[in-house]
Design an enzyme around this catalytic site. Structure first.
Site, mmCIF file in Angstrom:
data_model
loop_
_atom_site.group_PDB
_atom_site.id
_atom_site.type_symbol
_atom_site.label_atom_id
_atom_site.label_comp_id
_atom_site.label_asym_id
_atom_site.label_seq_id
_atom_site.Cartn_x
_atom_site.Cartn_y
_atom_site.Cartn_z
ATOM 1 N N CYS A 44 -32.261 -4.592 -12.741
ATOM 2 C CA CYS A 44 -33.198 -4.155 -11.713
ATOM 3 C C CYS A 44 -33.062 -5.064 -10.496
ATOM 4 O O CYS A 44 -32.723 -6.243 -10.604
ATOM 5 C CB CYS A 44 -34.627 -4.207 -12.261
ATOM 6 S SG CYS A 44 -35.893 -3.668 -11.073
ATOM 7 N N ASP A 46 -35.404 -6.254 -8.776
ATOM 8 C CA ASP A 46 -36.557 -7.157 -8.696
ATOM 9 C C ASP A 46 -36.094 -8.612 -8.541
ATOM 10 O O ASP A 46 -35.244 -9.088 -9.297
ATOM 11 C CB ASP A 46 -37.401 -7.011 -9.965
ATOM 12 C CG ASP A 46 -38.777 -7.647 -9.840
ATOM 13 O OD1 ASP A 46 -38.836 -8.859 -9.546
ATOM 14 O OD2 ASP A 46 -39.785 -6.949 -10.046
ATOM 15 N N ARG A 48 -37.469 -11.293 -9.294
ATOM 16 C CA ARG A 48 -37.914 -12.230 -10.331
ATOM 17 C C ARG A 48 -37.051 -12.226 -11.584
ATOM 18 O O ARG A 48 -37.303 -12.990 -12.514
ATOM 19 C CB ARG A 48 -39.362 -11.900 -10.724
ATOM 20 C CG ARG A 48 -40.361 -11.945 -9.581
ATOM 21 C CD ARG A 48 -41.666 -11.267 -9.978
ATOM 22 N NE ARG A 48 -41.472 -9.846 -10.246
ATOM 23 C CZ ARG A 48 -42.413 -9.034 -10.741
ATOM 24 N NH1 ARG A 48 -43.594 -9.543 -11.051
ATOM 25 N NH2 ARG A 48 -42.153 -7.760 -10.937
ATOM 26 N N HIS A 100 -36.924 -4.932 -17.399
ATOM 27 C CA HIS A 100 -37.945 -5.989 -17.500
ATOM 28 C C HIS A 100 -39.340 -5.377 -17.487
ATOM 29 O O HIS A 100 -39.593 -4.368 -16.834
ATOM 30 C CB HIS A 100 -37.803 -6.994 -16.351
ATOM 31 C CG HIS A 100 -38.122 -6.423 -14.992
ATOM 32 N ND1 HIS A 100 -39.350 -6.569 -14.401
ATOM 33 C CD2 HIS A 100 -37.378 -5.697 -14.128
ATOM 34 C CE1 HIS A 100 -39.347 -5.974 -13.219
ATOM 35 N NE2 HIS A 100 -38.158 -5.437 -13.034
ATOM 36 N N CYS A 103 -42.129 -3.826 -14.314
ATOM 37 C CA CYS A 103 -41.227 -3.243 -13.317
ATOM 38 C C CYS A 103 -41.994 -2.344 -12.350
ATOM 39 O O CYS A 103 -42.658 -1.387 -12.766
ATOM 40 C CB CYS A 103 -40.125 -2.449 -14.020
ATOM 41 S SG CYS A 103 -38.951 -1.669 -12.886
#
Length: 204
Positions: A44, A46, A48, A100, A103
């Site tokens: 992803c 993202d 993080r 994750h 999400c």
């Protein structure tokens, strides 16, 4: 407006490069010779969930492609080109779908609100919701339901990979490509292997 100093990243890069060079004078020259990654990872976007940070990946170990909610779309020529290069040019035989919990893309698809252009991408996840409607509706807690959707989405993308021409052609040529379903958990910092977990639950 808060001023952001991006130069700190360049300073960090200088320190990082110096430490590596001091420990191994040939480190960077070896990298210029080419890459031989051991696996491809679809993750992803993202900020993080950086695979390099979470998994301790060294340069050259993973061939990485990232998009919103780690989706395998059969109309996404970007992903398909990456996968084809990984399999046919780099000889990669392991592909990891790396989702994750928490999400944002999964949550947006579940809430089914208008998100403009993004809705076209989220339609891939809404298909997952539709396919697993009964299972998701049986979960009362919203957080647990979203976590389950994250897992189902990762497993669904594994199935989507199996439907690509690249995967099918590899099988026809006798090439075995192993597919791995992983989910990163913010609450613990651990990555869970969904396939291993499923096999374990079947044995109990």
């Amino acid at each position: 407006m808060c001023q952001i100093n991006l130069n700190k990243y360049l300073d960090h890069n200088k320190d990082w490069a110096k430490k590596l060079f001091d420990s191994n004078n040939n480190y960077f020259s070896d990298l210029t010779e080419g890459q031989s990654p051991i696996a491809m990872l679809l993750g992803c976007s993202d900020s993080r969930v950086s695979p390099s940070k979470v998994l301790g990946i060294d340069l050259g170990e993973l061939f990485i492609h990232r998009n919103i909610a780690n989706v395998v779309s059969h109309s996404d020529l970007n992903f398909l080109s990456v996968m084809q290069y990984a399999v046919e040019n780099l000889g990669i035989r392991n592909i990891i779908v790396y989702g994750h919990y928490g999400c944002g893309g999964i949550k947006a698809a579940y809430e089914n609100k208008s998100n403009g252009l993004l809705d076209n991408w989220l339609a891939n996840i809404k298909d997952v919701i539709r396919h697993h409607k009964d299972e998701l509706n049986s979960i009362q807690d919203e957080a647990e339901k979203l976590n389950k959707l994250v897992e189902l989405n990762v497993l669904e993308q594994i199935e989507n990979i199996k439907q690509t021409s690249i995967y099918k052609e590899a099988l026809e040529m006798g090439i075995e490509i192993k597919l791995h379903a992983w989910v990163f958990d913010f609450s613990s910092g651990l990555v869970h292997d969904l396939k291993a977990r499923r096999e374990l639950s079947m044995q109990e």
